[in-house]
Design an enzyme around this catalytic site. Structure first.
Site, PDB file in Angstrom:
ATOM      1  N   LEU A 288       1.925 -10.837  -5.098  1.00 26.71           N
ATOM      2  CA  LEU A 288       2.996 -10.639  -5.941  1.00 26.71           C
ATOM      3  C   LEU A 288       4.167 -11.480  -5.770  1.00 26.71           C
ATOM      4  CD1 LEU A 288       4.092  -8.529  -7.938  1.00 26.71           C
ATOM      5  CD2 LEU A 288       5.117  -7.346  -6.156  1.00 26.71           C
TER       6      LEU A 288
ATOM      7  N   HIS B  47      -5.461   1.835  -8.626  1.00 21.92           N
ATOM      8  CA  HIS B  47      -4.316   1.294  -7.781  1.00 21.92           C
ATOM      9  C   HIS B  47      -3.634   2.529  -7.064  1.00 21.92           C
ATOM     10  CE1 HIS B  47      -0.570  -1.564  -8.553  1.00 21.92           C
ATOM     11  NE2 HIS B  47      -1.055  -1.564  -7.463  1.00 21.92           N
TER      12      HIS B  47
ATOM     13  N   THR C 220      -5.557  -3.966   8.014  1.00 23.86           N
ATOM     14  CA  THR C 220      -4.658  -3.454   6.815  1.00 23.86           C
ATOM     15  C   THR C 220      -4.315  -2.017   6.960  1.00 23.86           C
ATOM     16  OG1 THR C 220      -4.257  -3.174   4.634  1.00 23.86           O
ATOM     17  CG2 THR C 220      -6.460  -3.719   5.302  1.00 23.86           C
ATOM     18  N   ASP C 221      -3.186  -1.614   6.431  1.00 25.39           N
ATOM     19  CA  ASP C 221      -2.854  -0.326   6.425  1.00 25.39           C
ATOM     20  C   ASP C 221      -3.691   0.177   5.028  1.00 25.39           C
ATOM     21  OD1 ASP C 221      -1.531  -1.479   4.420  1.00 25.39           O
ATOM     22  OD2 ASP C 221       0.399  -0.466   4.683  1.00 25.39           O
ATOM     23  N   GLU C 222      -4.224  -0.621   4.145  1.00 26.65           N
ATOM     24  CA  GLU C 222      -4.800  -0.056   3.237  1.00 26.65           C
ATOM     25  C   GLU C 222      -6.470   0.818   3.413  1.00 26.65           C
ATOM     26  OE1 GLU C 222      -5.139  -2.686  -0.235  1.00 26.65           O
ATOM     27  OE2 GLU C 222      -3.630  -4.091   0.569  1.00 26.65           O
TER      28      GLU C 222
ATOM     29  N   ARG D 181       5.054  -0.309  -1.889  1.00 23.95           N
ATOM     30  CA  ARG D 181       4.683  -1.001  -0.795  1.00 23.95           C
ATOM     31  C   ARG D 181       5.630  -1.268   0.393  1.00 23.95           C
ATOM     32  NH1 ARG D 181       0.987   0.485  -3.195  1.00 23.95           N
ATOM     33  NH2 ARG D 181      -0.587  -0.617  -3.996  1.00 23.95           N
TER      34      ARG D 181
ATOM     35  N   ILE E 249      -1.518 -15.656   6.786  1.00 27.79           N
ATOM     36  CA  ILE E 249      -0.774 -15.134   8.198  1.00 27.79           C
ATOM     37  C   ILE E 249      -1.344 -16.075   9.254  1.00 27.79           C
ATOM     38  CG2 ILE E 249      -0.864 -13.154   9.742  1.00 27.79           C
ATOM     39  CD1 ILE E 249      -1.291 -11.365   7.404  1.00 27.79           C
TER      40      ILE E 249
ATOM     41  N   VAL F  45       3.452  -7.040 -14.543  1.00 35.24           N
ATOM     42  CA  VAL F  45       3.775  -6.013 -13.599  1.00 35.24           C
ATOM     43  C   VAL F  45       2.736  -4.843 -13.931  1.00 35.24           C
ATOM     44  CG1 VAL F  45       5.421  -4.116 -12.888  1.00 35.24           C
ATOM     45  CG2 VAL F  45       6.249  -6.687 -13.252  1.00 35.24           C
TER      46      VAL F  45
ATOM     47  N   LYS G  39     -12.710  -3.740   4.763  1.00 32.67           N
ATOM     48  CA  LYS G  39     -11.841  -3.937   5.874  1.00 32.67           C
ATOM     49  C   LYS G  39     -12.016  -2.482   6.807  1.00 32.67           C
ATOM     50  CE  LYS G  39      -9.162  -6.639   7.081  1.00 32.67           C
ATOM     51  NZ  LYS G  39      -9.410  -7.913   7.944  1.00 32.67           N
TER      52      LYS G  39
ATOM     53  N   TYR H 209     -11.950  -4.100  -1.344  1.00 31.00           N
ATOM     54  CA  TYR H 209     -11.426  -4.786  -0.115  1.00 31.00           C
ATOM     55  C   TYR H 209     -11.007  -3.788   0.971  1.00 31.00           C
ATOM     56  CZ  TYR H 209      -7.199  -6.721   2.720  1.00 31.00           C
ATOM     57  OH  TYR H 209      -6.598  -6.996   3.470  1.00 31.00           O
TER      58      TYR H 209
ATOM     59  N   ASN I  57       7.274  -1.682  -6.657  1.00 33.69           N
ATOM     60  CA  ASN I  57       7.108  -3.075  -7.214  1.00 33.69           C
ATOM     61  C   ASN I  57       8.110  -3.645  -8.340  1.00 33.69           C
ATOM     62  OD1 ASN I  57       4.798  -3.225  -5.581  1.00 33.69           O
ATOM     63  ND2 ASN I  57       3.194  -2.812  -7.531  1.00 33.69           N
TER      64      ASN I  57
ATOM     65  N   THR J  34     -11.691 -21.641   2.442  1.00 30.85           N
ATOM     66  CA  THR J  34     -11.892 -21.153   0.859  1.00 30.85           C
ATOM     67  C   THR J  34     -10.441 -21.662  -0.132  1.00 30.85           C
ATOM     68  OG1 THR J  34     -10.854 -19.171   1.247  1.00 30.85           O
ATOM     69  CG2 THR J  34     -13.065 -19.159   1.993  1.00 30.85           C
TER      70      THR J  34
ATOM     71  N   SER K 243      -9.150 -11.730   1.003  1.00 32.46           N
ATOM     72  CA  SER K 243      -7.903 -10.519   1.074  1.00 32.46           C
ATOM     73  C   SER K 243      -7.024 -10.097  -0.122  1.00 32.46           C
ATOM     74  CB  SER K 243      -6.787 -11.613   1.873  1.00 32.46           C
ATOM     75  OG  SER K 243      -6.273 -12.603   1.145  1.00 32.46           O
TER      76      SER K 243
END
Ligand code: NAD
Length: 336
Positions: free
Chosen positions: A202, A296, A137-139, A226, A17, A218, A166, A162, A261, A41, A90
């Site tokens: 992905l 997940h 992130t929305d996570e 998502r 991004i 998968v 965040k 992760y 997915n 990195t 990320s």
């Protein structure tokens, strides 16, 4: 410094991004100096920003956001007026196998930047003087069931190392706003897709496996959902929020573009069958269900009404076209 001059430190500008953001800012705002601060990195690559490396308003600094003294020195050397903070570890899978690196970079790195900004800028400035923009992130909101959307007021409920790292960084940013009056703004965005993403996520993974006629992994039954946003839409949202967003506020950024997915993988298989002149169904025959990711999250979906209503942002809503453009970019990148 006049109002239309800024020296912006963009962290992580050699990543996915960040590289699109840096190119956008360098080209759109000749009066701004854009200082791309990146550790390079495995996920960062200067080839991602090669087209602007000779621009007179662009600088690159190789550095680690966790190295507080060097961050502070960079603020002084380049007279940094604003920060757009994207540098992070990320990839969720990597955070499951190596959480400490995520906590170090995402939490401690953010703390170093906040402290350097706070020390360098002092107090009593106006919004026009300085802004610390934190890209998140929305996570951080956790996982949704079949219904509902994440709003800016949704309680944080991160589930992976992760997303927890965040979430911690978001809390630190708000703490600096409340404690030290640092002018901050945060955005929480859904999954991005587009050119220049490191091929572990992905969409590039699926493309690479199809090109090589290798199994497409998968997770579980592929039912996780998502919301996908084209990376340039995210960049434009960042630009808008940075210039027009309210200090101390959070803005959700999402594409209103939810896919399971497995649906997305089938869509890509169909496009690639055509592009690679293969029999219809040949790519889909490579789909291979693998043991689900630990913890997940089932579904993420964003309500971006606030950003649309208050600042007039809109996602581009041309998923098929943008996905095809993205696939073309990777076909070229992988020399297929
Ligand atoms: P990325 O992994 O592609 O790039 C990260 C960049 O940060 C790389 O260039 C890397 O070299 C750099 N970096 C890592 N550690 C560093 C350190 N210690 N010091 C300096 N630089 C360092 O990430 P991305 O997908 O471009 O994500 C950018 C930001 O956007 C992250 O903060 C991420 O949490 C957030 N975000 C990403 C998505 C997405 O779908 N990719 C969605 C929402 C939010």
């Amino acid at each position: 410094m006049s109002l239309n001059q800024k020296n912006i430190l963009v962290t992580g500008g050699a990543g996915f991004i960040g590289c699109h953001l840096v190119k956008h800012l360098v080209n759109k705002y000749p009066n701004y100096t854009i200082v791309n601060f990146d550790k390079l990195t495995y996920a960062g690559d200067l080839a991602n920003v090669a087209e602007i490396e000779l621009s007179s308003n662009y600088r690159f600094v190789k550095g680690d956001i966790c190295d507080y003294d060097f961050v502070l020195e960079t603020f002084r050397r380049y007279e940094i007026t604003d920060v757009m903070h994207l540098a992070a570890e990320s990839h969720v899978d990597r955070s499951i196998s190596n959480p400490f690196e995520f906590i170090q970079t995402n939490v401690m790195g953010t703390a170093c930047l906040l402290q350097a900004a706070s020390i360098s800028w002092g107090e009593g400035y106006s919004r026009e003087d300085h802004m610390f923009y934190h890209v998140s992130t929305d996570e951080v909101y956790g996982s949704l069931g079949a219904e509902g959307l994440f709003h800016e007021t949704t309680a944080y409920d991160p589930r992976s190392p992760y997303s927890a790292s965040k979430a911690s960084s978001d809390h630190l940013v708000r703490a600096y706003f409340h404690t030290y009056k640092l002018p901050v703004v945060i955005s929480n965005c859904s999954n991005n897709y587009g050119p220049n993403q490191y091929p572990e996520k992905l969409i590039p993974v699926v493309i690479k496996q199809i090109i090589d006629m290798r199994p497409i992994p998968v997770y579980g039954k592929g039912e996780n959902i998502r919301d996908w946003l084209f990376v340039q839409d995210h960049v434009e949202a960042i630009d808008l929020i940075f210039h027009k967003g309210q200090v101390g506020e959070t803005y959700n950024v999402g594409g209103h573009n939810e896919w399971q997915n497995i649906e997305l993988v089938h869509k890509m298989c169909a496009i690639l069958d055509k592009k690679l002149e293969r029999k219809q169904g040949e790519s889909a025959s490579l789909i291979s269900y693998v043991t689900d990711r630990k913890g997940h999250d089932l579904r993420y979906a964003i309500d971006s009404t606030k950003l649309q209503a208050e600042l007039g942002w809109k996602p581009s809503m041309q998923f098929d076209e943008k996905l095809e453009m993205t696939i073309d970019w990777y076909l070229n990148y992988f020399n297929a």
